[in-house]
Design a protein around this motif. Structure first.
Motif, PDB file in Angstrom:
ATOM      1  N   ARG A 162      -3.873  42.411  12.395  1.00 55.63           N
ATOM      2  CA  ARG A 162      -4.833  42.943  13.472  1.00 55.63           C
ATOM      3  C   ARG A 162      -5.753  42.090  14.201  1.00 55.63           C
ATOM      4  N   SER A 163      -6.064  41.040  13.517  1.00 55.72           N
ATOM      5  CA  SER A 163      -7.149  40.242  14.066  1.00 55.72           C
ATOM      6  C   SER A 163      -6.590  38.976  14.719  1.00 55.72           C
ATOM      7  N   GLY A 164      -5.494  38.645  14.223  1.00 54.66           N
ATOM      8  CA  GLY A 164      -4.726  37.240  14.659  1.00 54.66           C
ATOM      9  C   GLY A 164      -5.572  35.874  13.838  1.00 54.66           C
ATOM     10  N   MET A 165      -6.185  36.403  12.844  1.00 55.65           N
ATOM     11  CA  MET A 165      -6.721  35.284  12.025  1.00 55.65           C
ATOM     12  C   MET A 165      -5.707  34.588  11.259  1.00 55.65           C
ATOM     13  N   PRO A 166      -5.825  33.295  10.950  1.00 52.87           N
ATOM     14  CA  PRO A 166      -4.649  32.634  10.117  1.00 52.87           C
ATOM     15  C   PRO A 166      -5.247  32.610   8.783  1.00 52.87           C
ATOM     16  N   GLU A 167      -4.429  32.240   7.881  1.00 48.71           N
ATOM     17  CA  GLU A 167      -4.551  32.136   6.412  1.00 48.71           C
ATOM     18  C   GLU A 167      -5.476  30.825   6.093  1.00 48.71           C
ATOM     19  N   PHE A 168      -6.328  30.649   6.430  1.00 51.84           N
ATOM     20  CA  PHE A 168      -7.093  29.393   6.430  1.00 51.84           C
ATOM     21  C   PHE A 168      -7.529  29.022   4.873  1.00 51.84           C
ATOM     22  N   LYS A 169      -7.657  30.262   3.989  1.00 50.09           N
ATOM     23  CA  LYS A 169      -8.352  30.060   2.701  1.00 50.09           C
ATOM     24  C   LYS A 169      -7.229  30.001   1.692  1.00 50.09           C
ATOM     25  N   LEU A 170      -6.255  30.158   2.000  1.00 47.65           N
ATOM     26  CA  LEU A 170      -5.155  29.888   0.772  1.00 47.65           C
ATOM     27  C   LEU A 170      -3.951  29.288   1.155  1.00 47.65           C
ATOM     28  N   SER A 171      -3.552  28.132   0.333  1.00 49.11           N
ATOM     29  CA  SER A 171      -2.213  27.469   0.702  1.00 49.11           C
ATOM     30  C   SER A 171      -1.488  27.234  -0.696  1.00 49.11           C
ATOM     31  N   ALA A 172      -0.438  27.202  -0.614  1.00 48.22           N
ATOM     32  CA  ALA A 172       0.139  26.794  -2.069  1.00 48.22           C
ATOM     33  C   ALA A 172       0.416  25.350  -1.998  1.00 48.22           C
ATOM     34  N   VAL A 173      -0.140  24.713  -2.777  1.00 48.39           N
ATOM     35  CA  VAL A 173      -0.006  22.948  -2.911  1.00 48.39           C
ATOM     36  C   VAL A 173       0.463  22.246  -3.929  1.00 48.39           C
ATOM     37  N   ARG A 174       0.490  21.153  -3.770  1.00 48.88           N
ATOM     38  CA  ARG A 174       0.891  20.290  -5.208  1.00 48.88           C
ATOM     39  C   ARG A 174      -0.263  19.009  -4.874  1.00 48.88           C
ATOM     40  N   LEU A 175      -0.469  18.356  -5.943  1.00 49.95           N
ATOM     41  CA  LEU A 175      -1.629  17.508  -6.075  1.00 49.95           C
ATOM     42  C   LEU A 175      -0.848  16.317  -6.727  1.00 49.95           C
ATOM     43  N   GLU A 176      -1.152  15.028  -5.898  1.00 51.59           N
ATOM     44  CA  GLU A 176      -0.320  13.823  -6.359  1.00 51.59           C
ATOM     45  C   GLU A 176      -1.456  12.808  -6.290  1.00 51.59           C
ATOM     46  N   ALA A 177      -1.093  11.510  -7.027  1.00 55.96           N
ATOM     47  CA  ALA A 177      -1.734  10.336  -7.174  1.00 55.96           C
ATOM     48  C   ALA A 177      -1.436   9.720  -5.898  1.00 55.96           C
ATOM     49  N   LEU A 178      -2.235   8.808  -5.128  1.00 61.45           N
ATOM     50  CA  LEU A 178      -1.708   7.791  -4.237  1.00 61.45           C
ATOM     51  C   LEU A 178      -2.264   6.474  -4.647  1.00 61.45           C
ATOM     52  N   PRO A 179      -1.274   5.538  -4.349  1.00 60.28           N
ATOM     53  CA  PRO A 179      -1.846   4.106  -4.668  1.00 60.28           C
ATOM     54  C   PRO A 179      -3.067   4.004  -3.655  1.00 60.28           C
ATOM     55  N   GLU A 180      -4.006   3.119  -4.184  1.00 62.88           N
ATOM     56  CA  GLU A 180      -5.155   3.050  -3.572  1.00 62.88           C
ATOM     57  C   GLU A 180      -5.271   2.366  -2.058  1.00 62.88           C
ATOM     58  N   ALA A 181      -3.973   1.494  -1.944  1.00 60.76           N
ATOM     59  CA  ALA A 181      -3.731   0.659  -0.676  1.00 60.76           C
ATOM     60  C   ALA A 181      -3.392   1.859   0.536  1.00 60.76           C
ATOM     61  N   THR A 182      -3.026   3.002   0.276  1.00 58.95           N
ATOM     62  CA  THR A 182      -2.718   3.762   0.934  1.00 58.95           C
ATOM     63  C   THR A 182      -3.685   4.619   1.914  1.00 58.95           C
ATOM     64  N   PRO A 183      -4.150   4.361   3.089  1.00 58.32           N
ATOM     65  CA  PRO A 183      -5.156   4.956   3.808  1.00 58.32           C
ATOM     66  C   PRO A 183      -5.139   6.407   3.822  1.00 58.32           C
TER      67      PRO A 183
END
Ligand code: SF4
Length: 698
Positions: free
Chosen positions: A677-698
């Protein structure tokens, strides 16, 4: 071209950021630059937040745009003259229109533009360009609450009462609104109220609450249905009010009866006893308010969720009763006025519908054109951005006051679409991420260099006043639109450049509309009158309408409508590949895409880089410690952020602020599913995974 305003030592104006529009007094300290202090204005009563105190810093931004830029053959943006820039843009727009038709050219506006700019932008799109393809970033902000408010009350004004009324409340329910960080001066109006806060995070606002309901992301609608259920079962509804002032209660209750407290607890995680306490607090209060914010609205079922909270407020007999009310807390500086005067895909000035024959006739008459010449409704914001450069989509886009490369959902897709355009033109005062991708950049004035009006979250029209003369080669957005329109063959008089002239035309165009400004004038505002719309042009002068709905709602029969809504759930769920929820939002130190606040050293010192808030146990499972670098990945893409351990977070939920560019863009992972009805996107919810990154990766 209008004369630039003369330099004056002090002016009373308003903060350039959020919709609270705190009153400020600006002074030009010459050697020390512009200084700001809070005015004794009703909404801020002598206070400002950190953004307001530091707002003048943006006026002196080191990379301020001070001349038009055009993409040179070597790919760099190079300085050019205004005549060259406007001739180039107008020439290419003419070519594209001739080859592909008027809808080959699109316009994207912003909720920070003054009423005058928003009005003239809509007129420019429909007359000078003849395109239906115009929408704005307010679609990403207010559209769900607006759709729900229009359906329930027949009109959409964020707060249908003055902010100061909130100070009389005994209980305030804040659903998805982190006021303590987004609008800190507003918190003083809650000093004597008991707060009930609904938020998946234990925010700064939740810390001030008497009761905090912490639902799983994407379940607010189930919770709101459950609260109505409890009100009905416990006999806490206002039967007399419902009978006299509303329609549709029974149908709404039929839906809510399927959401008994224990079922709601199973879906949301909010204990049944806490749900009951929340409803009893609201019902027992002498004065109670239900306020919603982006947390519950920026979902693919955001309109229904806002409607469910309105249902609760109506069932308790609050709106327009003198015992409290319902309101939504508008976000952007002119988020209210920006959605009233024609830069929305489906709208004409005065909050009129583009599909209403009488509205088309009225506005066309003011504009001096036949109503048949006005295009119909176009695509909503994300649909428009997603359509650029391919298929039947537009081949050129003009952007005013927006930075969609950072602020739109599924941001990588949006950047790719922008890159595919034949022509991207951006009017801005700093080189935002979107401006840097443009073919032509037009440098425009900032808040303290221009005159105009904005409409605050309480529907009060306010004067923006110029303190400074703009830099020599900077123009106002009104002058830019005038220059382009004339080059496109429009009569010059149709595009005034003096803000007061534009406002006077806006008044005529809004006359008789839902948002009627016809009785508001610069002299009345400059005399200090507090004018809330609707304010028709009457004799004697109409005093404005600070409180709506006291006698009747805006539907023809004067009654409010309950909405028959049900919980559908979010557009995506967690899975083995994406086992966590991510939600996005703002922090105190930054504003929207950060294009302004990231240029303020003091604010950058507070929050200099993107972060992801994570429960310590969740972080440990991902092999992450405090301050380590993490990647957050959804099915759309990945962003990188520094971990902030937060033991108050739900273990299934991450939080990422959306103010940062590049690889730190939260919108790289957000979902573009739209509210139907409004065209509002689903900003507030995404299914994600969380991973560690090596410190050198910007
Ligand atoms: Fe500006 Fe909003 Fe802060 Fe007030 S609360 S100073 S309007 S950003």
């Amino acid at each position: 071209m209008s004369e630039p305003p003369s330099r004056t030592p002090e002016v009373d104006t308003h903060c350039p950021y959020c919709a609270l529009q705190c009153g400020t007094r600006l002074a030009d300290g010459r050697d020390i630059g512009v200084t700001v202090r809070p005015a004794d204005f009703p909404v801020n009563r002598g206070r400002l937040c950190q953004k307001g105190w530091t707002a003048p810093d943006v006026l002196a931004a080191a990379d301020r745009l001070t001349e038009p830029l055009a993409r040179a053959p070597d790919g760099h943006l190079a300085g050019t003259t205004w005549d060259d820039a406007l001739d180039t843009v107008a020439g290419r727009l003419r070519e594209l229109r001739a080859r592909y038709g008027p809808d080959a050219v699109a316009v994207f506006g912003g909720g920070g533009l003054t009423n005058e700019k928003a009005y003239l932008l809509g007129k420019f799109a429909r007359l000078a360009l003849g395109t239906s393809q115009i929408d704005y970033n307010g679609r990403f902000c207010m559209s769900s609450a607006a759709a729900a408010g229009n359906a329930a009350f027949g009109v959409d004004r964020g707060l249908p009462f003055p902010v100061t009324d909130l100070a009389t409340a005994d209980t305030v329910l804040l659903a998805g609104a982190n006021v303590a960080e987004t609008m800190p001066p507003l918190m003083q109006h809650f000093d004597t109220a008991e707060l009930v806060v609904i938020d998946p995070r234990h925010t700064a606002t939740a810390q001030r609450a008497k009761l905090h309901l912490q639902p799983a992301p994407g379940t607010d609608l189930a919770l709101a249905l459950g609260l109505l259920h409890i009100a009905v079962v416990e006999g806490l509804t206002d039967a007399d009010y419902i009978r006299r002032r509303t329609h549709g209660f029974e149908a709404a209750v039929r839906r809510a009866m399927a959401w008994w407290p224990e079922r709601v607890e199973g879906v949301t995680g909010v204990p049944a006893s806490v749900q009951r306490t929340a409803v009893r607090m609201l019902a027992a209060a002498g004065r109670a308010y239900v306020l919603t914010g982006r947390g519950v609205e920026q979902h693919s079922q955001g309109t229904d969720t806002a409607a469910a909270f309105i249902n609760l407020a109506l069932a308790l007999g609050l709106p327009g009763s003198g015992r409290g009310g319902y309101g939504c807390l508008t976000g952007q500086g002119n988020g209210q006025g920006g959605r009233e005067h024609g830069q929305k895909a489906d709208q004409l000035p005065g909050y009129r519908s583009l599909t209403d024959p009488a509205a088309r006739t009225h506005v066309a008459g003011v504009w001096g054109v036949p109503s048949e010449s006005l295009p119909g409704p176009g695509r909503t914001a994300y649909e428009l951005l997603d359509s650029l450069g391919h298929g039947q989509g537009p081949r050129a886009l003009l952007v005013f006051g927006s930075n969609p490369v950072v602020s739109a959902p599924h941001a990588a897709r949006v950047a790719e679409r922008l890159a595919s355009l034949d022509l991207l033109v951006v009017a801005d005062f700093v080189p935002s991420e979107t401006a840097r991708a443009a073919d032509v950049v037009l440098p425009v004035t900032q808040w303290a260099e221009e005159e105009g009006t904005l409409t605050s979250l309480e529907g009060r029209v306010l004067r923006r006043r110029a303190l400074l003369t703009p830099p020599p080669h900077v123009r106002t957005d009104l002058e830019v639109l005038h220059g382009l329109a004339v080059r496109l063959g429009e009569p010059a008089h149709r595009y005034p450049t003096a803000p007061e002239d534009v406002f006077d035309e806006l008044r005529a165009a809004s006359r008789g509309g839902r948002a009627d400004y016809s009785g508001i004038s610069y002299p009345r505002l400059d005399a200090g009158e507090a004018l809330h719309w609707p304010c028709p042009d009457t004799e004697p002068a109409h005093p404005g309408t600070p409180r709506l709905f006291l006698e009747r709602f805006a539907h023809p029969d004067g009654r409010a409508r309950f909405a028959e809504v049900d919980h559908r759930g979010p557009a995506e769920h967690t899975s083995a590949a994406y086992p966590l929820y991510a939600t996005t939002g703002r922090v105190l130190a930054h504003y929207q895409s950060g294009a302004q606040t990231r240029r303020v050293a003091e604010l950058n010192g507070v929050v200099p880089e993107p972060f992801v808030s994570v429960h310590p146990d969740t972080a440990a499972r991902a092999g992450l410690a405090d301050h380590s670098l993490a990647r957050v990945t959804s099915a759309r893409g990945s962003m990188t952020a520094r971990v902030r351990l937060d033991a108050t977070m739900r273990q299934d939920t991450l939080f990422v602020p959306f103010h940062f560019p590049g690889d730190g863009r939260a919108n790289l992972f957000t979902h573009p599913a739209l509210d139907p009805r409004s065209g509002m996107p689903e900003f507030k919810l995404s299914a994600v995974r969380l991973e560690a990154l090596p410190e050198a990766t910007p």
